[in-house]
Design an enzyme around this catalytic site. Structure first.
Site, PDB file in Angstrom:
ATOM      1  N   CYS A   1      13.630  10.790   6.392  1.00  0.00           N
ATOM      2  CA  CYS A   1      13.583  10.457   7.817  1.00  0.00           C
ATOM      3  C   CYS A   1      14.939  10.557   8.502  1.00  0.00           C
ATOM      4  O   CYS A   1      15.030  10.921   9.659  1.00  0.00           O
ATOM      5  CB  CYS A   1      13.025   9.058   7.982  1.00  0.00           C
ATOM      6  SG  CYS A   1      13.927   7.857   7.000  1.00  0.00           S
TER       7      CYS A   1
ATOM      8  N   LYS B   1       0.843  -1.197   0.000  1.00  0.00           N
ATOM      9  CA  LYS B   1       0.000   0.000   0.000  1.00  0.00           C
ATOM     10  C   LYS B   1       0.874   1.241   0.000  1.00  0.00           C
ATOM     11  O   LYS B   1       1.446   1.617   1.017  1.00  0.00           O
ATOM     12  CB  LYS B   1      -0.948   0.053   1.192  1.00  0.00           C
ATOM     13  CG  LYS B   1      -2.022   1.116   0.913  1.00  0.00           C
ATOM     14  CD  LYS B   1      -2.679   1.674   2.145  1.00  0.00           C
ATOM     15  CE  LYS B   1      -1.890   2.728   2.842  1.00  0.00           C
ATOM     16  NZ  LYS B   1      -1.692   3.974   2.064  1.00  0.00           N
TER      17      LYS B   1
HETATM   18  P1  NAD Z   1       2.168   8.599   7.661  1.00  0.00           P
HETATM   19  O1  NAD Z   1       2.511   7.814   8.858  1.00  0.00           O
HETATM   20  O2  NAD Z   1       1.028   9.536   7.735  1.00  0.00           O
HETATM   21  O3  NAD Z   1       1.823   7.613   6.430  1.00  0.00           O
HETATM   22  C1  NAD Z   1       2.725   6.633   5.984  1.00  0.00           C
HETATM   23  C2  NAD Z   1       1.939   5.515   5.338  1.00  0.00           C
HETATM   24  O4  NAD Z   1       1.163   4.850   6.336  1.00  0.00           O
HETATM   25  C3  NAD Z   1       0.943   5.958   4.280  1.00  0.00           C
HETATM   26  O5  NAD Z   1       0.874   4.959   3.284  1.00  0.00           O
HETATM   27  C4  NAD Z   1      -0.360   6.038   5.059  1.00  0.00           C
HETATM   28  O6  NAD Z   1      -1.505   5.910   4.248  1.00  0.00           O
HETATM   29  C5  NAD Z   1      -0.213   4.867   6.000  1.00  0.00           C
HETATM   30  N1  NAD Z   1      -0.910   4.974   7.275  1.00  0.00           N
HETATM   31  C6  NAD Z   1      -1.173   6.084   8.007  1.00  0.00           C
HETATM   32  N2  NAD Z   1      -1.787   5.750   9.165  1.00  0.00           N
HETATM   33  C7  NAD Z   1      -1.884   4.401   9.183  1.00  0.00           C
HETATM   34  C8  NAD Z   1      -2.401   3.455  10.113  1.00  0.00           C
HETATM   35  N3  NAD Z   1      -2.937   3.836  11.276  1.00  0.00           N
HETATM   36  N4  NAD Z   1      -2.325   2.138   9.806  1.00  0.00           N
HETATM   37  C9  NAD Z   1      -1.759   1.725   8.656  1.00  0.00           C
HETATM   38  N5  NAD Z   1      -1.277   2.577   7.718  1.00  0.00           N
HETATM   39  C10 NAD Z   1      -1.330   3.897   7.983  1.00  0.00           C
HETATM   40  O7  NAD Z   1       3.511   9.312   7.244  1.00  0.00           O
HETATM   41  P2  NAD Z   1       3.776  10.325   6.065  1.00  0.00           P
HETATM   42  O8  NAD Z   1       3.407  11.679   6.522  1.00  0.00           O
HETATM   43  O9  NAD Z   1       3.183   9.822   4.800  1.00  0.00           O
HETATM   44  O10 NAD Z   1       5.365  10.168   5.916  1.00  0.00           O
HETATM   45  C11 NAD Z   1       6.272  10.915   6.662  1.00  0.00           C
HETATM   46  C12 NAD Z   1       6.803  10.141   7.843  1.00  0.00           C
HETATM   47  O11 NAD Z   1       7.456   8.938   7.422  1.00  0.00           O
HETATM   48  C13 NAD Z   1       7.851  10.911   8.597  1.00  0.00           C
HETATM   49  O12 NAD Z   1       7.594  10.863   9.972  1.00  0.00           O
HETATM   50  C14 NAD Z   1       9.150  10.196   8.279  1.00  0.00           C
HETATM   51  O13 NAD Z   1      10.145  10.313   9.226  1.00  0.00           O
HETATM   52  C15 NAD Z   1       8.697   8.800   8.107  1.00  0.00           C
HETATM   53  N6  NAD Z   1       9.673   8.060   7.296  1.00  0.00           N
HETATM   54  C16 NAD Z   1      10.479   7.154   7.921  1.00  0.00           C
HETATM   55  C17 NAD Z   1      11.442   6.473   7.195  1.00  0.00           C
HETATM   56  C18 NAD Z   1      12.349   5.472   7.869  1.00  0.00           C
HETATM   57  O14 NAD Z   1      12.934   4.652   7.185  1.00  0.00           O
HETATM   58  N7  NAD Z   1      12.475   5.479   9.173  1.00  0.00           N
HETATM   59  C19 NAD Z   1      11.572   6.694   5.831  1.00  0.00           C
HETATM   60  C20 NAD Z   1      10.745   7.628   5.226  1.00  0.00           C
HETATM   61  C21 NAD Z   1       9.785   8.301   5.979  1.00  0.00           C
END
Ligand code: NAD
Length: 486
Positions: free
Chosen positions: A290, A182
């Site tokens: 991130c 997803k």
């Molecule tokens: P987000 O958590 O809002 O969404 C990420 C993904 O998770 C999306 O596909 C979203 O639809 C899905 N999602 C959201 N809530 C969910 C839930 N309760 N259950 C299952 N799926 C869910 O994050 P974002 O704003 O899209 O991305 C930015 C964040 O991602 C930042 O905090 C960043 O640090 C993190 N990130 C981490 C890494 C890493 O490797 N540690 C890499 C890239 C981004």
């Protein structure tokens, strides 16, 4: 309906090896962050769609023979997929840039060649994988089997979609799992290209399924009883919910979450050697990565020198349209993200830090979600701009007194994802790196090697991706024991 995956309303999901109409009639608009215009829409998959995808993955796991293939045979599929991704790298990059505003050259590299490289890397690990080893002793012979965990839910954010998918899908496939992917709603269009390439690579129907949608779709997928493993990359807040849902179902889970990683510049640092890292490590993709080094810890004795150098490097970044080859800093991904970054800039000012570069929207960029490269000085580690993930082109420079003080400030964080130490004395840097509380640390370096496990401690997550550890996350161990031959 259109078949052009780069624009228009998409009605299909990739389930059971073919694109088929979504049950859900809800669509999520896809917005170009440089123009603020919606140019496509994707299905917001509902519970019926999620169930269809998990069922397809489950029957492929049980009946397609994928899980039973010799790992070296699965490796061949991964290599074919890698070839195909590389051959469509430019197109993948363009489609991602249109959705998330990443400067084009970075987007082509990250979603094309780099993504392909992850599939090749895990193909190599699959070649070496021994599914069965033997142990004997205590009156029994034991065959220890490395079996695929089962159906994996792979959920990724918008900042580097094909790379993030590859970090998960490549080891899942190498291990023999089947998957439901997803992508984030902001960047789902490129995954229609991935679906096409998965089919062209000859991967059996149902082994890879791709559904689009927002957080409800993700939450439904994570909670589905057919899922045995969840690999999630995203925010810490969503990761906590995912972890709780996985606990309910005793599902294996890997969480790659947020960060507030520090660059430690020791008092012997050659500042000019550090400066190239400002663009690539501190503010890559406008800071929306991130592991970006967004807290810079500078020796008090050289604080002004370091601040001035960072201001000059950040000030030199070329802000522009992401398709312009000269652009180093494009728009942020969304209006919501820009609002969040602007709130942090306001809070930094209110809490007493001083903006020495940027702090506003860049002149001439009234359209598009742009924020100027911004540097704060006179910040301390208790301010929100030092403690919370901003996910924007904002650096916070914090002074320290000596090495112990630097490590104390570095580790005084809720996060622990990355970090780097810059010094003229690599041994001293290495010794301090051992004391940094994070999943990975660079010493005068910040490009992640493929075989280095990556992940976080504390609020940055659980588990590791990449390296052999990244493959192990998709393998379950089973013991079959029997009496030794007489
Ligand atoms: P987000 O958590 O809002 O969404 C990420 C993904 O998770 C999306 O596909 C979203 O639809 C899905 N999602 C959201 N809530 C969910 C839930 N309760 N259950 C299952 N799926 C869910 O994050 P974002 O704003 O899209 O991305 C930015 C964040 O991602 C930042 O905090 C960043 O640090 C993190 N990130 C981490 C890494 C890493 O490797 N540690 C890499 C890239 C981004």
């Amino acid at each position: 309906m259109t078949n052009d995956v780069t624009r228009g309303v998409q009605d299909n999901l990739f389930i059971g090896g073919r694109l088929r109409p979504a049950h859900s009639v809800t669509r999520i608009p896809v917005i170009d962050p440089a123009t603020e215009q919606a140019f496509a829409a994707i299905p917001d998959a509902d519970t019926v769609d999620v169930d269809d995808a998990v069922r397809a993955a489950t029957s492929a796991f049980r009946d397609s023979g994928w899980a039973e293939l010799d790992p070296a045979e699965r490796a061949e599929y991964l290599r074919r997929l890698a070839e195909l991704i590389e051959s469509r790298g430019e197109e993948l990059g363009r489609v991602v840039t249109a959705q998330n505003g990443m400067p084009l050259a970075n987007s082509i590299a990250g979603n094309g060649a780099a993504a392909a490289g992850y599939y090749r890397y895990f193909a190599g690990l699959a070649d070496e994988l021994e599914p069965e080893t033997e142990r004997s002793g205590r009156g029994a012979r034991t065959v220890v089997r490395q079996e695929p965990v089962g159906v994996a839910a792979l959920i990724v954010p918008w900042n580097g979609p094909q790379g993030a998918i590859a970090w998960k899908l490549a080891p899942a496939l190498a291990a023999g799992c089947t998957a439901v992917v997803k992508p984030a709603p902001e960047t789902s269009l490129d995954s229609y290209i991935l679906a096409e390439l998965v089919s062209q690579a000859g991967i059996p129907p149902g082994v890879v399924n791709i559904i689009t949608g927002g957080r409800e779709t993700g939450a439904t997928l994570v909670s589905h009883p057919g899922i045995r493993k969840v690999a999630f990359t995203g925010s810490t807040a969503a990761g906590r919910k995912v972890a709780l849902a996985c606990a309910e179902g005793f599902k294996r889970v890997t969480l790659e979450l947020g960060g507030k990683s520090a660059a430690l510049l020791l008092d012997d640092v050659d500042v000019s050697a550090f400066l190239p890292f400002v663009a690539s490590a501190c503010a890559p993709f406008s800071g929306q990565i991130c592991r970006a080094l967004t807290r810079v810890l500078a020796p008090r004795s050289r604080y002004d020198e370091v601040v001035d150098a960072i201001v000059s490097a950040m000030g030199d970044l070329t802000v522009g349209h992401p398709l312009d080859p000269a652009t180093q800093l494009g728009p942020l991904v969304s209006e919501r993200q820009r609002t969040r970054v602007e709130d942090y800039i306001r809070s930094g000012r209110e809490q007493g830090a001083k903006v020495v570069l940027g702090g506003s929207r860049p002149p001439g960029f009234e359209t598009g979600y742009y924020v100027e490269p911004t540097v704060f000085r006179d910040a301390d580690n208790n301010m929100r701009i030092a403690r919370e993930e901003i996910f924007g082109p904002v650096l916070t420079v914090i002074p320290f007194d000596d090495d112990d003080d630097a490590i104390r400030i570095c580790n005084d964080s809720d996060y622990g994802l990355g970090g780097a130490i810059f010094t003229s004395d690599a041994d001293r840097g290495f010794a301090l790196a051992r004391r940094v509380e994070s999943g990975s640390v660079g010493v005068n370096h910040y490009a992640l090697p493929l075989d280095a496990p990556f992940g976080g401690v504390k609020n940055s997550g659980i588990g590791r991706e990449l390296g052999p550890e990244g493959l192990a996350a998709y393998l379950e161990t089973k013991a079959i024991y029997h009496p030794p031959a007489a």
